[in-house]
Motif scaffolding. Structure first.
Motif, mmCIF file in Angstrom:
data_model
loop_
_atom_site.group_PDB
_atom_site.id
_atom_site.type_symbol
_atom_site.label_atom_id
_atom_site.label_comp_id
_atom_site.label_asym_id
_atom_site.label_seq_id
_atom_site.Cartn_x
_atom_site.Cartn_y
_atom_site.Cartn_z
ATOM 1 N N LEU A 1 38.453 2.172 4.852
ATOM 2 C CA LEU A 1 37.024 2.137 4.577
ATOM 3 C C LEU A 1 36.739 1.824 3.108
ATOM 4 N N ALA B 1 35.399 -4.900 8.645
ATOM 5 C CA ALA B 1 35.180 -3.764 9.540
ATOM 6 C C ALA B 1 36.198 -3.758 10.678
ATOM 7 N N ALA C 1 38.856 -0.890 11.419
ATOM 8 C CA ALA C 1 38.925 -0.228 12.723
ATOM 9 C C ALA C 1 40.351 -0.218 13.256
ATOM 10 N N GLY D 1 36.078 8.878 5.374
ATOM 11 C CA GLY D 1 34.871 8.303 4.786
ATOM 12 C C GLY D 1 34.564 8.903 3.423
ATOM 13 N N GLY E 1 25.725 5.694 6.349
ATOM 14 C CA GLY E 1 26.186 4.850 7.447
ATOM 15 C C GLY E 1 27.691 4.673 7.439
ATOM 16 N N GLY E 2 28.272 4.487 6.250
ATOM 17 C CA GLY E 2 29.721 4.350 6.150
ATOM 18 C C GLY E 2 30.442 5.617 6.567
ATOM 19 N N ALA F 1 30.168 5.878 10.269
ATOM 20 C CA ALA F 1 31.041 4.878 10.891
ATOM 21 C C ALA F 1 32.486 5.351 10.905
ATOM 22 N N VAL G 1 32.755 7.924 13.722
ATOM 23 C CA VAL G 1 32.684 7.293 15.051
ATOM 24 C C VAL G 1 33.962 6.529 15.359
ATOM 25 N N LEU G 2 34.448 5.761 14.386
ATOM 26 C CA LEU G 2 35.693 5.020 14.604
ATOM 27 C C LEU G 2 36.864 5.973 14.846
#
Length: 286
Positions: A30, A179, A183, A230, A261-262, A265, A268-269
């Motif tokens: 990230l 991204a 991922a 993150g 948001g990062g 993310a 979530v990832l």
């Protein structure tokens, strides 16, 4: 859910080194995205600053009366795309030229009269500085009786609009690529962490635990690992921002919602990678 939370936290305690390595790999992945976001945001800020200088300048006839000028100002201000209209007299225009063009001071001293015309500087609203809007306001100003000529740098405005489109497309393409790489790295890191606990999954399945019951702690653990990664990425990006700002050039920091948001993310990832990894191991023990 309370069981899933307890087990997720217990997973961190049971294998802190492995969890730390997974979070570190997530953070590095990230971090690359964060650096790209920093570059993209500063490019956008630079383009916005350039765009903020876009304006329409209407040069007036020397014999224009004060009433005619006031009427022209009011008509331009009535346009919804216009934020303000500034009248610049002949004397003010000459004073500006002397201030901005100091190398030509000798030329200005030799002038017997002021050759510069009065003008109206038309400032546009944010979001109304595209080529179509600027050309529309220029066409309105051109037909005013007191206006002799209108300038707004047509080629410069068109190039700025093209540059913004190219920058937007490049940012989207590269952002998706970075991204995707992030991922894949996150998925690999968390699959390694879960693979080390495959025996635990096997035992839970033997005692009759349902797939959802087995999956929830690992998914939550992956989500928390992603969040930790993150935070690491934000810290590394902040360090890079400080170093560049201190030793190279000023860099604008990322907006809060980009950081949020990062961070989300990453979580979530991490959760998605854990779902995939656990599903794989559950299939193996069927």
């Amino acid at each position: 859910m309370s069981y899933a939370i307890r087990e997720a936290l217990a997973g961190f305690r049971r294998a802190p080194v492995l969890t730390g390595l997974a979070a570190g790999m997530v953070g590095l992945a990230l971090f690359v995205v964060g650096l790209f976001g920093l570059v993209t945001h500063n490019l956008q800020v630079a383009l916005d600053q350039i765009e903020a200088r876009v304006e329409v300048v209407a040069y007036l006839h020397d014999d224009a009366s004060a009433a005619e000028i006031e009427g022209a100002v009011l008509e331009l201000r009535d346009q919804p795309e216009v934020s303000n209209v500034l009248y610049v007299s002949k004397d003010s225009a000459l004073a500006r030229a002397r201030r901005d063009l100091q190398d030509f001071e000798e030329v200005f001293r030799g002038l017997e009269s002021n050759p510069l015309p009065a003008s109206l500087e038309v400032r546009l609203e944010d979001g109304s500085r595209g080529p179509e809007t600027v050309e529309l306001i220029a066409s309105i100003a051109e037909v005013l009786p007191v206006v002799e000529d209108v300038q707004y740098g047509r080629e410069w405005v068109d190039r700025l609009d093209t540059l913004r489109d190219v920058a937007g497309a490049a940012s989207l393409a590269l952002g998706l690529a970075f991204a995707l790489v992030a991922a894949l790295m996150i998925g690999t890191a968390l699959r390694i962490a879960i693979f080390a606990r495959r025996d635990e999954i096997y035992v839970m399945r033997l005692v009759g635990a349902r797939d959802g019951f087995i999956r929830r702690p690992f998914v939550l653990e992956g989500f928390l690992t992603g969040l930790a990664g993150g935070l690491v990425a934000i810290l590394l990006t902040a360090i890079a921002h400080r170093v560049v700002s201190q030793f190279l050039f000023d860099v604008v920091w990322l907006p809060f919602w980009w950081l949020a948001g990062g961070l989300l993310a990453g979580g979530v990832l991490g959760g998605l990678a854990s779902i995939q990894a656990v599903r794989r191991h559950l299939r193996e023990v069927n």
